[in-house]
Design a protein around this motif. Sequence first.
Motif, PDB file in Angstrom:
ATOM      1  N   GLY A  84      17.493  21.683  16.166  1.00  0.00           N
ATOM      2  CA  GLY A  84      17.685  20.518  15.335  1.00  0.00           C
ATOM      3  C   GLY A  84      19.297  20.499  15.017  1.00  0.00           C
ATOM      4  O   GLY A  84      19.682  20.934  15.781  1.00  0.00           O
ATOM      5  N   GLY A  85      19.409  19.782  13.764  1.00  0.00           N
ATOM      6  CA  GLY A  85      20.790  19.611  13.584  1.00  0.00           C
ATOM      7  C   GLY A  85      20.855  18.807  12.133  1.00  0.00           C
ATOM      8  O   GLY A  85      19.967  18.607  11.426  1.00  0.00           O
ATOM      9  N   LYS A  86      22.192  18.277  11.740  1.00  0.00           N
ATOM     10  CA  LYS A  86      22.484  17.688  10.564  1.00  0.00           C
ATOM     11  C   LYS A  86      21.937  16.054  10.732  1.00  0.00           C
ATOM     12  O   LYS A  86      22.221  15.477  11.686  1.00  0.00           O
ATOM     13  CB  LYS A  86      24.040  17.396  10.494  1.00  0.00           C
ATOM     14  N   VAL A  87      21.488  15.527   9.615  1.00  0.00           N
ATOM     15  CA  VAL A  87      21.106  14.341   9.490  1.00  0.00           C
ATOM     16  C   VAL A  87      22.479  13.419   9.104  1.00  0.00           C
ATOM     17  O   VAL A  87      23.401  13.620   8.335  1.00  0.00           O
ATOM     18  CB  VAL A  87      20.274  14.036   8.197  1.00  0.00           C
ATOM     19  N   GLU A  88      22.726  12.570   9.934  1.00  0.00           N
ATOM     20  CA  GLU A  88      23.950  11.840   9.715  1.00  0.00           C
ATOM     21  C   GLU A  88      23.975  10.556   8.694  1.00  0.00           C
ATOM     22  O   GLU A  88      22.715  10.163   8.086  1.00  0.00           O
ATOM     23  CB  GLU A  88      24.406  10.721  10.995  1.00  0.00           C
ATOM     24  N   ALA A  89      24.972  10.175   8.026  1.00  0.00           N
ATOM     25  CA  ALA A  89      25.044   9.069   6.950  1.00  0.00           C
ATOM     26  C   ALA A  89      24.030   8.002   7.437  1.00  0.00           C
ATOM     27  O   ALA A  89      24.312   7.643   8.347  1.00  0.00           O
ATOM     28  CB  ALA A  89      26.398   8.754   6.448  1.00  0.00           C
ATOM     29  N   GLY A  90      23.140   7.836   6.394  1.00  0.00           N
ATOM     30  CA  GLY A  90      22.337   6.366   6.918  1.00  0.00           C
ATOM     31  C   GLY A  90      21.185   6.671   7.650  1.00  0.00           C
ATOM     32  O   GLY A  90      20.636   5.669   8.112  1.00  0.00           O
ATOM     33  N   GLU A  91      21.057   7.939   8.145  1.00  0.00           N
ATOM     34  CA  GLU A  91      19.850   7.987   9.191  1.00  0.00           C
ATOM     35  C   GLU A  91      18.562   8.840   8.408  1.00  0.00           C
ATOM     36  O   GLU A  91      18.863   9.602   7.541  1.00  0.00           O
ATOM     37  CB  GLU A  91      20.613   9.119  10.190  1.00  0.00           C
TER      38      GLU A  91
END
Length: 142
Positions: free
Chosen positions: A43-50
Amino acid sequence: MTRTTPEAERIVVVGAALLDGSRLLAARRSAPADLAGRWELPGGKVEAGERPEDALVRELREELGVDAETIARVPGEWQLRAPYVLQVWTARLRPGSPAPRPLEDHDALRWLDAGELWDVPWLDQDVPAVRELAELPPLGPA
């Protein structure tokens, strides 16, 4: 005393409990050096607005080359180093998806059945989520 991170300052990291029937996919880290050789939920980081679910689908495409869909969020949220928090979703491969392969930051993948969940050295940050998964169907009690 547990320090909590205010909602506005949190960065959500999504982890995938990618399932194939009653098997869970584990990914062995190859980088960075301090994490290499340990296993994690990809997995990984959620981007802004995602949306977290969309981030998970994107991360699985980038890291494993698969076309996946989320199923449900695993109860709980786990504090990583501030300001990061881990949220985990169950997911499955969509029909016609290629088989998972390590593309970024991983050098091996392994499908684990319920009896093998603890056969790999999980990253400390993933252990609480794997414990939770072990209690949920199809890996744990029905």
